[in-house]
Design a protein around this motif. Sequence first.
Motif, PDB file in Angstrom:
ATOM      1  N   GLU A 126     -66.634  22.156  57.722  1.00  0.00           N
ATOM      2  CA  GLU A 126     -66.909  22.943  58.932  1.00  0.00           C
ATOM      3  C   GLU A 126     -68.049  22.343  59.737  1.00  0.00           C
ATOM      4  OE1 GLU A 126     -67.542  27.168  58.583  1.00  0.00           O
ATOM      5  OE2 GLU A 126     -65.474  27.421  57.957  1.00  0.00           O
ATOM      6  N   HIS A 130     -68.067  21.078  63.731  1.00  0.00           N
ATOM      7  CA  HIS A 130     -68.993  21.475  64.793  1.00  0.00           C
ATOM      8  C   HIS A 130     -69.634  20.253  65.443  1.00  0.00           C
ATOM      9  CE1 HIS A 130     -68.819  25.417  62.674  1.00  0.00           C
ATOM     10  NE2 HIS A 130     -68.837  25.841  63.915  1.00  0.00           N
ATOM     11  N   VAL A 163     -67.487  27.283  67.274  1.00  0.00           N
ATOM     12  CA  VAL A 163     -67.820  28.510  66.541  1.00  0.00           C
ATOM     13  C   VAL A 163     -66.780  29.581  66.849  1.00  0.00           C
ATOM     14  CG1 VAL A 163     -69.473  30.397  66.360  1.00  0.00           C
ATOM     15  CG2 VAL A 163     -70.287  28.054  66.372  1.00  0.00           C
ATOM     16  N   ILE A 166     -63.385  28.667  65.092  1.00  0.00           N
ATOM     17  CA  ILE A 166     -63.303  28.782  63.641  1.00  0.00           C
ATOM     18  C   ILE A 166     -63.539  30.210  63.189  1.00  0.00           C
ATOM     19  CG2 ILE A 166     -64.398  28.092  61.481  1.00  0.00           C
ATOM     20  CD1 ILE A 166     -64.799  25.370  62.581  1.00  0.00           C
ATOM     21  N   HIS A 167     -64.492  30.897  63.809  1.00  0.00           N
ATOM     22  CA  HIS A 167     -64.928  32.175  63.245  1.00  0.00           C
ATOM     23  C   HIS A 167     -64.286  33.405  63.872  1.00  0.00           C
ATOM     24  CE1 HIS A 167     -67.741  30.127  60.690  1.00  0.00           C
ATOM     25  NE2 HIS A 167     -68.148  29.423  61.720  1.00  0.00           N
ATOM     26  N   THR A 168     -63.365  33.207  64.835  1.00  0.00           N
ATOM     27  CA  THR A 168     -62.660  34.380  65.353  1.00  0.00           C
ATOM     28  C   THR A 168     -61.719  34.891  64.272  1.00  0.00           C
ATOM     29  OG1 THR A 168     -62.661  33.281  67.487  1.00  0.00           O
ATOM     30  CG2 THR A 168     -61.334  35.267  67.298  1.00  0.00           C
ATOM     31  N   PRO A 169     -61.725  36.206  63.993  1.00  0.00           N
ATOM     32  CA  PRO A 169     -60.801  36.733  62.986  1.00  0.00           C
ATOM     33  C   PRO A 169     -59.359  36.425  63.384  1.00  0.00           C
ATOM     34  CG  PRO A 169     -62.375  38.408  63.662  1.00  0.00           C
ATOM     35  CD  PRO A 169     -62.584  37.249  64.559  1.00  0.00           C
TER      36      PRO A 169
END
Lengths: 262, 162
Positions: A126, A130, A163, A166-169
């Motif tokens: 990850e 980024h 970000v 990757i981190h969105t549900p």
Amino acid sequence: MTQQTTCTATAYDFDDVLDTILDIACRLLEAGAEVRRVEDTVERLCFAYGAHDVDVFSIVVLVGVTSEGPNGDHYTQIRKVGSIGNSLVRIEKLNALSRRLCACPEDPWKVKAEVASICKKQTYSELLLHVSAAIAAGGFAMFFGGGWLDGLIAALIGVVIMVFNIHTPSKVNGTLKTFVTAFVAGVLALLACAVIPSGHPDMIMIGTIMLMIPGLALGTSLRDLFGGDMVSGLLRFAQALFTAAIIAAGYGLAWLTIGGIV
Amino acid sequence: MTWLDIINSTIACSVALLGIAVIFDVPPKKLLWAMIGSVISCVLMLIGDKFGIDPLITNMVATAVPCVYCEIMARVLKTPTTVFMIPTLLPLVPGSRLYYTMFYLFSGQQALFMENMLAAVKICTGIAMAIIVVTGAVRWLEAAKKQRLEHERQKHQAEINR
């Protein structure tokens, strides 16, 4: 002699074989492979496992195959594909696997486990993703005529985009995610240029847009279209155009709201 | 645009494409080969720009040459062509034209909006035409090879039967 006994294809239940082959086909589509490659792979694998006849049809979200098995019975299976991403390394590995299987068919259950393990593995960490988003956005901002400062700001916004990516549900609607990401990226670029007057908001935004442009979908759609798969090509093309329009709307909204103030 | 600008842009583009290649999950062992393809297309495009050649022609050449490279590398390294093709064609995506199309649409400048949109369409047409030609040629060569192999196999079979 031992080589020959391990390479017999007819010993396996053809239902299991077809199930495994469709597993490979689905994963290929999910990784963003062209339809022609998927159809070709299914056809070759079926013949390798001893099928007398194969009819395979695939569009972007569906694979269906009817095959006459080694024993003369007809088998049909259809599989729907979930989300479509982009992972060139998976296409490569699955392609290598299917080449290996065509040369020497293996136990379908073992192959199934191998397919699952290929798709579970993350090639790049990850952190690296980024960092690469940062250098991609920064590099493109400078490539399209921005200065060092523009590159630096674009790089920071690139990290923010990653970000979001990757981190969105996974339950959040993809279109909404794209729109919000584009809007936030636009707002950040404009705000940064309000604070640092020597920055060029257009160069920064162009750099960050390049991260979001559906490049793989567009490229694959062109290859599908010119390979004669009209339905898949047009479907994917429409998808790519729609995504591009959503991105434009996000950045446009940022201009309309913040652009007048700063 | 001076030669120094071309070198600078190429470096910026290569750095950016390294990032994009990682995001698109290009296999680590093939990163270098994919990068070479994108540098080829980047340099060709910039040189076309420098000499003021029509963008349609520039983009056709800047697509066709690296496409041929991709097809060759795909066969040499036994890897799907897509793995090389996507990072290679990315520098050609008319990012700034698309951005200005959007910008002038929202700021209500019709003439500039049309100009940028048509330029973007022209560039995309150039890319698409080159892909048609190269992919078509490769399919034709593949079919010819398959036919030849089949012919040889039949001849071989006939000899065995005799």
